[in-house]
Design an enzyme around this catalytic site. Structure first.
Site, PDB file in Angstrom:
ATOM      1  N   ASN A   7       1.088  -1.244  -0.105  1.00  0.00           N
ATOM      2  CA  ASN A   7      -0.222  -0.107   0.099  1.00  0.00           C
ATOM      3  C   ASN A   7       0.908   1.196  -0.412  1.00  0.00           C
ATOM      4  O   ASN A   7       1.439   1.611   1.051  1.00  0.00           O
ATOM      5  CB  ASN A   7      -0.835  -0.135   1.197  1.00  0.00           C
ATOM      6  CG  ASN A   7      -1.856   1.146   1.193  1.00  0.00           C
ATOM      7  OD1 ASN A   7      -1.925   2.216   0.268  1.00  0.00           O
ATOM      8  ND2 ASN A   7      -2.632   1.128   2.260  1.00  0.00           N
ATOM      9  N   ARG A  90      -2.819  -2.165  -3.337  1.00  0.00           N
ATOM     10  CA  ARG A  90      -3.966  -1.288  -3.336  1.00  0.00           C
ATOM     11  C   ARG A  90      -3.745   0.010  -4.047  1.00  0.00           C
ATOM     12  O   ARG A  90      -2.874   0.654  -4.388  1.00  0.00           O
ATOM     13  CB  ARG A  90      -3.935  -0.641  -1.770  1.00  0.00           C
ATOM     14  CG  ARG A  90      -5.250   0.099  -1.568  1.00  0.00           C
ATOM     15  CD  ARG A  90      -5.028   0.882  -0.125  1.00  0.00           C
ATOM     16  NE  ARG A  90      -6.506   1.702  -0.056  1.00  0.00           N
ATOM     17  CZ  ARG A  90      -6.126   2.922   0.301  1.00  0.00           C
ATOM     18  NH1 ARG A  90      -5.033   3.526   0.668  1.00  0.00           N
ATOM     19  NH2 ARG A  90      -7.182   3.597   0.608  1.00  0.00           N
ATOM     20  N   HIS A 179     -13.071   2.729   0.039  1.00  0.00           N
ATOM     21  CA  HIS A 179     -13.022   1.591   1.211  1.00  0.00           C
ATOM     22  C   HIS A 179     -13.618   0.450   0.688  1.00  0.00           C
ATOM     23  O   HIS A 179     -14.066  -0.446   1.499  1.00  0.00           O
ATOM     24  CB  HIS A 179     -13.841   2.321   2.368  1.00  0.00           C
ATOM     25  CG  HIS A 179     -13.191   3.249   3.232  1.00  0.00           C
ATOM     26  ND1 HIS A 179     -13.849   4.368   3.707  1.00  0.00           N
ATOM     27  CD2 HIS A 179     -11.997   3.782   3.207  1.00  0.00           C
ATOM     28  CE1 HIS A 179     -12.957   5.278   4.186  1.00  0.00           C
ATOM     29  NE2 HIS A 179     -11.795   4.796   3.958  1.00  0.00           N
ATOM     30  N   ARG A 240     -12.207  15.723   7.216  1.00  0.00           N
ATOM     31  CA  ARG A 240     -13.052  15.881   6.276  1.00  0.00           C
ATOM     32  C   ARG A 240     -14.403  16.239   6.404  1.00  0.00           C
ATOM     33  O   ARG A 240     -15.019  15.436   7.494  1.00  0.00           O
ATOM     34  CB  ARG A 240     -12.970  14.510   5.173  1.00  0.00           C
ATOM     35  CG  ARG A 240     -11.663  14.598   4.525  1.00  0.00           C
ATOM     36  CD  ARG A 240     -11.459  13.175   3.487  1.00  0.00           C
ATOM     37  NE  ARG A 240     -10.641  12.319   4.317  1.00  0.00           N
ATOM     38  CZ  ARG A 240     -10.778  11.136   3.686  1.00  0.00           C
ATOM     39  NH1 ARG A 240     -11.323  10.674   2.732  1.00  0.00           N
ATOM     40  NH2 ARG A 240      -9.631  10.363   4.433  1.00  0.00           N
ATOM     41  N   GLU A 380      -8.027  -5.449   5.420  1.00  0.00           N
ATOM     42  CA  GLU A 380      -7.942  -5.098   3.840  1.00  0.00           C
ATOM     43  C   GLU A 380      -6.747  -5.980   3.153  1.00  0.00           C
ATOM     44  O   GLU A 380      -6.889  -6.247   2.147  1.00  0.00           O
ATOM     45  CB  GLU A 380      -8.071  -3.653   3.836  1.00  0.00           C
ATOM     46  CG  GLU A 380      -9.266  -3.113   4.105  1.00  0.00           C
ATOM     47  CD  GLU A 380      -9.042  -1.469   4.236  1.00  0.00           C
ATOM     48  OE1 GLU A 380      -9.259  -0.771   3.192  1.00  0.00           O
ATOM     49  OE2 GLU A 380      -8.472  -1.148   5.251  1.00  0.00           O
TER      50      GLU A 380
END
Length: 398
Positions: A7, A90, A179, A240, A380
């Protein structure tokens, strides 16, 4: 078979090595501050943790160092880099071009590059990681696992915006969602846990970390999700804003703010940080208990937004079998889970306060009502390894 999962961020590189199909983690680690004057590499092998503090000029240097450690005789992880048969990467944005995990080819890399404008902070770093890994692990198959792929099943009436059609056909302006690897993993875990394999299932997955998103999953497929064109919309997040009236943007422009200023505000200075000055929910919870009104309001807003989406997705799904909380906050913050489900008894949603506060490994059921409320640790990296492993065997990644 050994599968390495990478990643790549703009200045970081996370890695995890799996023995498949068992899913055994042989080692995991992180390289931070790539390109800076000081850097740090961490390697975790079982209970042993190795830390190296030195500069890493770029991702190539960092990944070469990782490969060197993996093949170092003193750690007994690999005899050589050639033992790694697959590398799963990823990749944040696959646009409409990639609806599934795919073998990386020159054409795939060109397509990832074409999508830079949709994920300018992530796709360039993801592509750089791919290109470096192709050199360092030259004998391995390289696979791209896209965050957006799971949401490619969302129907058009849910992914289109009510704006001129040309903006969609020309620029691809639509809901993509993110996600996806996490939502797919925990939804499948919930379906297995509840014995709903090959049966109708209606699952709402709530991924709460510094970034937050929620998805409606029907029969194992995403039919709606809270993030849209980019990872800014939907739930309130660490820094955010989540959903916001577009008029706010026009108003700020009229007040003299520049586009880049507004981007920075909404992406890096809003959410819980904008409301409280802190984006660590642990600190905010402590402050709220001590009577801090800003912290209390922020937590009320945070959980209220989750609750609104749960209600909306129950309507979209036509009911719900289970609500799944996952990721850092979702797995560890009992107060957020309780507040997000409070007052929903009429829908069969009721938290068991004792079970909610009790920590244990694996899948937990924390409900009193008829709707299952599950806490499922996301994985993940394993999901990326599993999909890559399936592809190298010539099977469907899922």
């Amino acid at each position: 078979m050994k599968v390495l999962v990478l990643n790549s961020g703009s200045s970081s590189l996370k890695y995890q090595l799996f023995e498949m199909p068992e899913g055994k983690v042989l080692c995991a680690g992180l390289v931070e501050k790539i390109g800076e004057s000081t850097g740090k590499l961490e390697l975790q092998i079982d209970d042993n943790r190795i830390e190296i503090n030195e500069p890493f000029a770029d991702h190539k240097v960092a990944l070469h160092k990782v490969a060197q450690l993996l093949t170092d005789p003193q750690y007994q992880i690999l005899n050589s880099a050639s033992e790694i048969e697959a590398v799963g990467h990823r990749v944040v944005h696959g646009g409409e071009r990639f609806s599934a995990t795919t073998l990386i080819t020159p054409e795939v890399k060109t397509n990832i590059q074409d999508l830079f404008s949709l994920a300018p902070l992530h796709n360039p770093a993801n592509l750089q990681g791919i290109e470096v890994a192709e050199k360092v692990f030259a004998e391995a198959k390289q696979y791209a696992v896209f965050d957006t792929a799971f949401h490619s099943s969302i129907p058009e009436h849910a992914y289109r915006f009510a704006i001129p059609k040309e903006l969609y056909s020309k620029y691809g302006t639509r809901v993509y969602g993110f996600h996806g690897t996490s939502h797919r993993y925990v939804a499948n875990q919930a379906i297995k846990h509840l014995g709903l394999i090959n049966q109708d299932s209606k699952i709402i997955t709530v991924h709460l970390g510094n970034g937050c998103s929620i998805a409606a999953v029907k029969n194992g497929q995403s039919i709606d999700t809270s993030m849209g064109l980019g990872p800014l919309s939907g739930l309130i997040m660490g820094t955010r804003s989540g959903d916001i009236d577009p008029s706010v943007l026009f108003y700020l422009l009229e007040q003299g703010y520049e586009i880049e200023q507004i981007k920075t505000i909404l992406n890096k200075q809003s959410g819980m940080k904008g409301l409280t000055g802190d984006n660590d929910l642990r600190n905010i919870n402590t402050r709220a208990l001590e009577g801090d009104l800003d912290a209390q309001l922020a937590l009320d807003m945070y959980s209220y937004r989750i609750k609104k989406y749960i209600g909306a997705y129950m309507a979209a799904l036509g009911g719900v079998d289970a609500i799944v909380f996952t990721a850092g906050v979702g797995e560890n913050d009992a107060a957020t889970r309780a507040k997000s489900c409070a007052g929903m008894h009429g829908f069969g949603i009721e938290i068991d306060s004792v079970a909610n506060e009790t920590r244990k490994k694996g899948i937990r059921e924390i409900q009193h009502g008829k709707v299952k409320i599950l806490v499922i640790p996301t994985d993940e990296e394993y999901e990326i390894a599993r999909q890559s492993y399936n592809l190298i065997l010539g099977k469907s990644p899922y």
